[in-house]
Every structure is written in C-alpha cells, then in structure tokens.
Motif scaffolding. Sequence first.
Motif, PDB file in Angstrom:
ATOM      1  N   ARG A  50      40.774 117.801  35.667  1.00  0.00           N
ATOM      2  CA  ARG A  50      41.414 119.058  36.066  1.00  0.00           C
ATOM      3  C   ARG A  50      41.815 119.895  34.854  1.00  0.00           C
ATOM      4  NH1 ARG A  50      45.380 115.674  38.903  1.00  0.00           N
ATOM      5  NH2 ARG A  50      43.913 114.076  38.272  1.00  0.00           N
ATOM      6  N   GLY A  51      41.055 119.761  33.764  1.00  0.00           N
ATOM      7  CA  GLY A  51      41.379 120.525  32.561  1.00  0.00           C
ATOM      8  C   GLY A  51      42.254 119.699  31.637  1.00  0.00           C
ATOM      9  N   PRO A  52      42.550 120.249  30.435  1.00  0.00           N
ATOM     10  CA  PRO A  52      43.316 119.482  29.447  1.00  0.00           C
ATOM     11  C   PRO A  52      44.708 119.125  29.969  1.00  0.00           C
ATOM     12  CG  PRO A  52      42.669 121.638  28.581  1.00  0.00           C
ATOM     13  CD  PRO A  52      42.242 121.599  30.005  1.00  0.00           C
ATOM     14  N   SER A  53      45.101 117.879  29.725  1.00  0.00           N
ATOM     15  CA  SER A  53      46.432 117.467  30.165  1.00  0.00           C
ATOM     16  C   SER A  53      47.274 117.242  28.916  1.00  0.00           C
ATOM     17  CB  SER A  53      46.280 116.216  31.028  1.00  0.00           C
ATOM     18  OG  SER A  53      47.199 115.243  30.694  1.00  0.00           O
ATOM     19  N   LEU A  54      48.420 117.921  28.867  1.00  0.00           N
ATOM     20  CA  LEU A  54      49.259 117.902  27.669  1.00  0.00           C
ATOM     21  C   LEU A  54      50.179 116.685  27.676  1.00  0.00           C
ATOM     22  CD1 LEU A  54      50.283 121.638  27.247  1.00  0.00           C
ATOM     23  CD2 LEU A  54      49.198 120.210  25.511  1.00  0.00           C
ATOM     24  N   ALA A  55      50.019 115.810  26.676  1.00  0.00           N
ATOM     25  CA  ALA A  55      50.860 114.623  26.586  1.00  0.00           C
ATOM     26  C   ALA A  55      52.056 114.867  25.667  1.00  0.00           C
ATOM     27  CB  ALA A  55      50.049 113.435  26.089  1.00  0.00           C
ATOM     28  N   VAL A  56      51.873 115.745  24.685  1.00  0.00           N
ATOM     29  CA  VAL A  56      52.967 116.141  23.792  1.00  0.00           C
ATOM     30  C   VAL A  56      52.975 117.666  23.780  1.00  0.00           C
ATOM     31  CG1 VAL A  56      53.802 116.127  21.406  1.00  0.00           C
ATOM     32  CG2 VAL A  56      52.803 114.055  22.372  1.00  0.00           C
ATOM     33  N   ARG A  57      54.171 118.250  24.001  1.00  0.00           N
ATOM     34  CA  ARG A  57      54.223 119.701  24.189  1.00  0.00           C
ATOM     35  C   ARG A  57      55.276 120.332  23.294  1.00  0.00           C
ATOM     36  NH1 ARG A  57      55.518 120.613  30.016  1.00  0.00           N
ATOM     37  NH2 ARG A  57      56.994 118.928  29.658  1.00  0.00           N
TER      38      ARG A  57
ATOM     39  N   GLU B  20      39.380 111.426  21.655  1.00  0.00           N
ATOM     40  CA  GLU B  20      39.319 112.566  22.575  1.00  0.00           C
ATOM     41  C   GLU B  20      40.607 113.407  22.540  1.00  0.00           C
ATOM     42  OE1 GLU B  20      39.252 109.394  23.329  1.00  0.00           O
ATOM     43  OE2 GLU B  20      40.388 108.928  25.147  1.00  0.00           O
ATOM     44  N   ALA B  21      41.616 112.962  21.781  1.00  0.00           N
ATOM     45  CA  ALA B  21      42.872 113.719  21.720  1.00  0.00           C
ATOM     46  C   ALA B  21      42.666 115.026  20.961  1.00  0.00           C
ATOM     47  CB  ALA B  21      43.947 112.878  21.038  1.00  0.00           C
ATOM     48  N   ARG B  22      43.227 116.112  21.482  1.00  0.00           N
ATOM     49  CA  ARG B  22      43.173 117.406  20.799  1.00  0.00           C
ATOM     50  C   ARG B  22      44.564 117.706  20.268  1.00  0.00           C
ATOM     51  NH1 ARG B  22      39.213 116.407  20.239  1.00  0.00           N
ATOM     52  NH2 ARG B  22      37.256 116.808  21.280  1.00  0.00           N
ATOM     53  N   VAL B  23      44.666 117.837  18.940  1.00  0.00           N
ATOM     54  CA  VAL B  23      45.970 118.003  18.304  1.00  0.00           C
ATOM     55  C   VAL B  23      46.108 119.424  17.775  1.00  0.00           C
ATOM     56  CG1 VAL B  23      47.538 117.103  16.541  1.00  0.00           C
ATOM     57  CG2 VAL B  23      45.832 115.600  17.576  1.00  0.00           C
TER      58      VAL B  23
ATOM     59  N   LEU C 197      54.205 120.652  17.656  1.00  0.00           N
ATOM     60  CA  LEU C 197      53.054 119.759  17.833  1.00  0.00           C
ATOM     61  C   LEU C 197      52.686 119.629  19.309  1.00  0.00           C
ATOM     62  CD1 LEU C 197      51.139 117.404  16.725  1.00  0.00           C
ATOM     63  CD2 LEU C 197      53.043 115.882  17.286  1.00  0.00           C
ATOM     64  N   SER C 198      51.387 119.806  19.602  1.00  0.00           N
ATOM     65  CA  SER C 198      50.894 119.574  20.962  1.00  0.00           C
ATOM     66  C   SER C 198      49.704 118.632  20.898  1.00  0.00           C
ATOM     67  CB  SER C 198      50.466 120.872  21.628  1.00  0.00           C
ATOM     68  OG  SER C 198      51.590 121.699  21.823  1.00  0.00           O
ATOM     69  N   ILE C 199      49.658 117.676  21.809  1.00  0.00           N
ATOM     70  CA  ILE C 199      48.525 116.762  21.896  1.00  0.00           C
ATOM     71  C   ILE C 199      48.029 116.789  23.338  1.00  0.00           C
ATOM     72  CG2 ILE C 199      47.707 114.391  21.600  1.00  0.00           C
ATOM     73  CD1 ILE C 199      50.026 113.972  19.617  1.00  0.00           C
ATOM     74  N   ALA C 200      46.728 117.089  23.503  1.00  0.00           N
ATOM     75  CA  ALA C 200      46.168 117.193  24.848  1.00  0.00           C
ATOM     76  C   ALA C 200      45.006 116.232  25.005  1.00  0.00           C
ATOM     77  CB  ALA C 200      45.704 118.619  25.111  1.00  0.00           C
ATOM     78  N   PHE C 201      44.812 115.767  26.230  1.00  0.00           N
ATOM     79  CA  PHE C 201      43.669 114.918  26.556  1.00  0.00           C
ATOM     80  C   PHE C 201      42.849 115.597  27.647  1.00  0.00           C
ATOM     81  CE2 PHE C 201      46.657 112.013  24.656  1.00  0.00           C
ATOM     82  CZ  PHE C 201      45.839 111.187  23.896  1.00  0.00           C
ATOM     83  N   PRO C 202      41.506 115.519  27.541  1.00  0.00           N
ATOM     84  CA  PRO C 202      40.699 116.123  28.598  1.00  0.00           C
ATOM     85  C   PRO C 202      40.863 115.338  29.896  1.00  0.00           C
ATOM     86  CG  PRO C 202      39.299 114.931  27.034  1.00  0.00           C
ATOM     87  CD  PRO C 202      40.693 114.892  26.491  1.00  0.00           C
ATOM     88  N   SER C 203      40.906 116.035  31.018  1.00  0.00           N
ATOM     89  CA  SER C 203      40.954 115.374  32.316  1.00  0.00           C
ATOM     90  C   SER C 203      40.085 116.196  33.259  1.00  0.00           C
ATOM     91  CB  SER C 203      42.394 115.289  32.836  1.00  0.00           C
ATOM     92  OG  SER C 203      42.746 116.480  33.496  1.00  0.00           O
TER      93      SER C 203
END
Lengths: 278, 251
Positions: free
Chosen positions: A16-23, A58-61, A8-14
Amino acid sequence: MKVEIANLSIAFPSPRGPSLAVRGVSLTVGSEKLGIVGESGSGKSLTARSLLKLLPPEARVRADRLAFDGIDILQATERQMRSIRGKRAGLIMQDPKFSLNPVMTAGEQIAESWRLHRKTSKREAREAALDLLAQVQIRDPARVADAYPHELSGGMGQRVMIAMMMAPDPELLIADEPTSALDATVQAEILRLMEDLVSRRGMSLILISHDLPLVSHFCDRVVVMYAGRVVEELNAAGLARAEHPYTRGLLACLPTLSHPQARLTTLTRDPAWMDGSN
Amino acid sequence: MDGRFQLIVVDNLVIRFGRVEAVSGVSFAVARGTAWGIVGESGSGKSTVLRALAGLNENWSGRMLLDGEELPRRRTRAFFRRVQMVFQDPYGSLHPRQTIDRALAEPLVAQGIGGADAAIPRALDEVALPQAVRFRYPHQLSGGQRQRVAIARALITSPEVLLLDEPTSALDVSVQAEVLNLLSDLQRERNLTYIMVSHNLAVVAHLCPMIAVMQGGRVVETLSAEALRAGRTTHPHTAELRALSTELEEP
C-alpha cells in the motif's frame, strides 16, 4: 556532539505504498549515556542502527542530518562505514548466543577484533584479549578465552561481547537490549560494568530498551519513542515528572511490589500520539 | 502431605537430565481456585517443574496428585481436559500454517467434544478478540492477540487448571497489563486454579497470593505475596531478588 540526528525518516516499501517506521526523529548524543525507550515497533532500534548503516537493504532513509563525529552517514561510502563500524562505534545486541561465532573460542574472537584495527602480532592480540576479559571482570580470563560460546552462560557470553566491542577502543557504543535475555542478578552486574567502562573511557553510549524504569536508572537522558516518533525527552532523574500521557501510561501499567493494584491500569492509545498533535 | 483438600499436590519431585539433577525434591500444594507462583532465575528448575506437571517430561520420581489421585507417568486424555498449559512465546506455540479457527478446534477434536461452531466464537469473545480473527493466521496477529489465542485455546475444553509458563514476558508492558487483567477475570469467573512460573516478582505477586522461590532445583522459600511485598523474607536469595525488583520501582 558525537551523534547528530535531525528529522530522520525511515520507510519500508509495502503493497500500500511506503510505510514509515521512523518519522522525523531528531536527537543528539554527547559524552553521555542516552536511553531510547519504546515498545516493539516504535522505531528505536532502526533509529540507532541507521547510524551504522545497518538497516535492511529495502529501507529508505532520509534526514536533514545524520552524522557521527561530523561524518555525514548518508553520503558515506561502504569503505568509510567499515572504518566506523566496530572500530569507532560498537554494537552490542540482545543475545550473545546469536552474536558470537559458535566455532571460534571467545579469546580468538576478541583477539580478531583487536587485530582488525591494529597492526599487532598474534601473541600481542592474545595478551590484549586476556586483559580485556579481565577488564569485563571475568575471574579466570585464560579459561574463558579458550571456551567456545556454547560453553559460556548468558552473562559470561555478554561480557565476552562487551570485551570484543571494547577492543578497538570505540568512541560510541550502541547497546540494543543488552540485558533482556539475562537474569536480574546478572543484568545488574552487566549494567554496572558498562557504566564503569563508559565513564572511564569518556565514551558515548546509546542504550536501547523497552524497560523504562531500568533505562532511567542507568542513563543520563531518556528519549521515549512511540510509533516512529520521539514523544518525550527526559532527564533520567525526572522520570516521575514525565508529562506525555504515553510515558505516564507506560509507567502506570507496570505491576510493582511496592504499590499493589487490584487491577492493572491499561494504556488507552490516543490517535493524536501518532502525529504529535497532542 | 495431605492431598485431600488440595487440587494439586507435588510431593518430593526429583527430575534428572542425565547426570544433572535439575529438580531436587520439590513439594507444594495448591488449593482449588487459587493461584500459585513459582519464581527463580534461569536454571533454577521452575519451568522443569511445570513441564513435568503438564506431562511433557516422563522422567521424574516422587509424587504428583490431581484432586487426590496420583498422576501416572503417561497422562490420560482425561487429564488434558482438566489441565492445560500456556507457554511464553505465543508465536512458537501456534502452528504458522493453521488458522486461528483450526488452532482453537484442535483441542475439541482431541477431546472428542463437538459443537466447535458455537464454542470458537464464544472462546474468542471471552478473551476479548474480535470475531474477524477467527480465519486469520498467527503472523497476521500482534503478540498480545496471539497470547490471547493461546489462552482461548487452553480454555476451550473448560479445564480446571492452567499452567502458565512466563505468559507475559514476551509482551510489551502495556499488553502485559491487559493479559494479566484477563487472567484475573477468567480465574474469578471460572474458579480456575493457576500455577504460574515467572522470573518477574512483581508479575507473580500481582496474580498469585502464594509464591515459591526456587534456586538450584530447590524451593528455598515459600511465602505470601503480602510478605514478599513487605520484605518479610527469610532466605537471602529471595531478599536479593526482591531488592533488584524494588530498586527499579523507585523513581
């Protein structure tokens, strides 16, 4: 398995590009009590909430698999999710002050949660609410049922929350720091209560907390998260044999009554913990 | 109580909110350069005592003395030069629209002390914050950095006493250890006197050699950290709190 999570990966837009909160988190939960432990920002709450699709818009899962009782959550429609949320999987949050409706009595809220998933009369729902309040060990269910949230103490409010979540008889309970706002004496009672309900109903429980000693006393298994990754998985009884330097560091920096230290050990963060190359 | 050798004396303090008596006759004395802990659960009155000492509540009876002098209901500017407070939530206690530079300059301005340009970099240094922090806003800092700013701000006017209200309970445990070490170092270097309120027995026992246990607005027991560690408690509430704390320490 009640819950299956693979990669599972969860990313948020920032900016400076997507920032991965769960990797790349993988874990499973059966009929057991699983603890997820980590510091603020470790991704522990996001991981659990992704199961209910309760993430900010805005979270990308992304995941190879994200399933609740065989249902693919990533493909599930809002309608399907509504039949899972509350009914089959409940969520208990930290502070009952913010989770309860301030203009409804405790009894009305529990009754509503009961009726939402069953076709029963108001009177039956009221009876059920009183019964649930008794089950969460409230001595005077009738009085508490007629009380508004502001008239309840923190511990009492959290019992009401638990009663509400138990009403639809869910298979999974996600408890996100359920006792962090409570006093130590009340915390112990609430955890005992949850343990009792979970084992009596054969439910699955995911307990999210920053408190490693607490979680390892309460759960069967503990997953330790750091910077969005699972760095270690332990049998709760094996806490003393934790191997990852982060887990060991977390335990070492806690002041204790039994082992006084003149100076507390601090945690030196190894950049290698970020990418799992240790 | 003899106040001559004690820097802070609280004598029979009673605090009411309407008809509720939140603090019912609390007394203790703290010698210069030592740390005094107050533990208790929510509603025990521990923070209410601290806030009254800080002059944040004028509605009290009894006596409070600083260095042998009785404290007036409304505190003077000189009092705040000697006594400062650090709160639990560093986010709530720093103005979100003010830079760290402004937050640290404020107490100097209030006290009419010049030389902010030299004092601010020194204050950041003392709490081990990088100089780059000076022109940032609170939301750009981590929780631990914000609490260091709150400590730097409390210390910038060189007070003798710090009142600490749950200073680490909003922080992750790894950050808590760093802040507690910082508080120990500062106390030793500056001979500071601390009064620390917390619900966490292990945290209080780490920093404070003497501890008052409060329940229902009263001090039910006063004991040394050593006695608490060894389990030499006399009041059942102390024993209960201790048991809950040590239970989790055994793996």
